[in-house]
Design a protein around this motif. Structure first.
Motif, short mmCIF file in Angstrom:
data_model
loop_
_atom_site.label_atom_id
_atom_site.label_comp_id
_atom_site.label_asym_id
_atom_site.label_seq_id
_atom_site.Cartn_x
_atom_site.Cartn_y
_atom_site.Cartn_z
N GLU A 23 4.49 -9.04 -36.59
CA GLU A 23 6.15 -9.06 -36.34
C GLU A 23 6.19 -10.56 -36.11
N LYS B 198 8.26 -6.93 -32.37
CA LYS B 198 7.51 -6.00 -31.09
C LYS B 198 6.32 -5.40 -31.65
N ASP C 54 1.31 -5.00 -24.73
CA ASP C 54 2.70 -5.03 -25.50
C ASP C 54 3.37 -6.28 -25.50
N LEU D 299 2.13 -10.59 -32.89
CA LEU D 299 3.51 -10.96 -32.72
C LEU D 299 3.41 -12.36 -33.05
N CYS E 109 7.19 -8.42 -27.02
CA CYS E 109 8.38 -8.53 -27.86
C CYS E 109 9.08 -9.71 -27.76
N THR F 166 16.10 -7.55 -30.66
CA THR F 166 14.58 -7.52 -30.80
C THR F 166 14.54 -7.80 -32.07
N THR G 272 13.04 -11.49 -28.57
CA THR G 272 14.34 -11.12 -28.64
C THR G 272 15.08 -12.65 -28.98
N ARG H 285 2.72 -3.14 -30.13
CA ARG H 285 2.39 -2.41 -29.01
C ARG H 285 0.83 -2.64 -28.28
#
Length: 146
Positions: free
Chosen positions: A121, A22, A10, A74, A12, A19, A14, A24
């Motif tokens: 993302e 993100k 996972d 990401l 993320c 955020t 910010t 998984r």
């Protein structure tokens, strides 16, 4: 063009406590550009990234790609990947692409990744970002287009 690829359970990113991206399960990409990078570099590294067999199969061997496992990306812009620390105590970033050029290349790279049907993302180009991840393995690789 240079990538640091981290296999993640996972992750993320910010910006100012909000955020912006993100995932998984998949890959965290730290993405840097240098002068002379173009669509050929983007194509090469996008293709390499989505087909790189770094996820485990049923026998525990790294034999599956991001496409095989249905993973996400990401993508985080990272001009410091072109920091030269050979002289002195402060990195020299002269090899990094200029911000407007890098921003355009970064957008095109992410669009290319999306063309494979992979969820992508991102962080915010040029912003101070906090990136969190659970590195799976850990597996971390460096790829370059040249």
């Amino acid at each position: 063009m240079r990538l640091v690829i981290q296999r993640a359970k996972d992750a993320c990113v910010t910006v100012d406590g909000k955020t912006t991206g993100k995932i998984r399960h998949g890959l965290v990409l730290l993405v840097g550009f240098t002068d002379g990078d173009d669509d050929e570099d983007i194509q090469y590294l996008a293709e390499k990234t989505v087909h790189l067999r770094i996820f485990e199969d049923e026998n525990g061997r790294m034999n599956r790609s991001l496409l095989d496992v249905g993973g996400e990306i990401l993508s985080v812009s990272q001009f410091t990947l072109y920091g030269d620390c050979r002289k002195g105590r402060r990195p020299n970033f002269m090899a990094a692409a200029k911000p407007d050029q890098a921003q355009e290349l970064y957008a095109r790279f992410n669009e290319r990744l999306l063309s494979y049907g992979i969820p992508v993302e991102t962080g915010v180009f040029g912003a101070m970002m906090d990136v969190s991840l659970t590195n799976d393995g850990p597996v971390t690789l460096i790829l370059e287009s040249r």
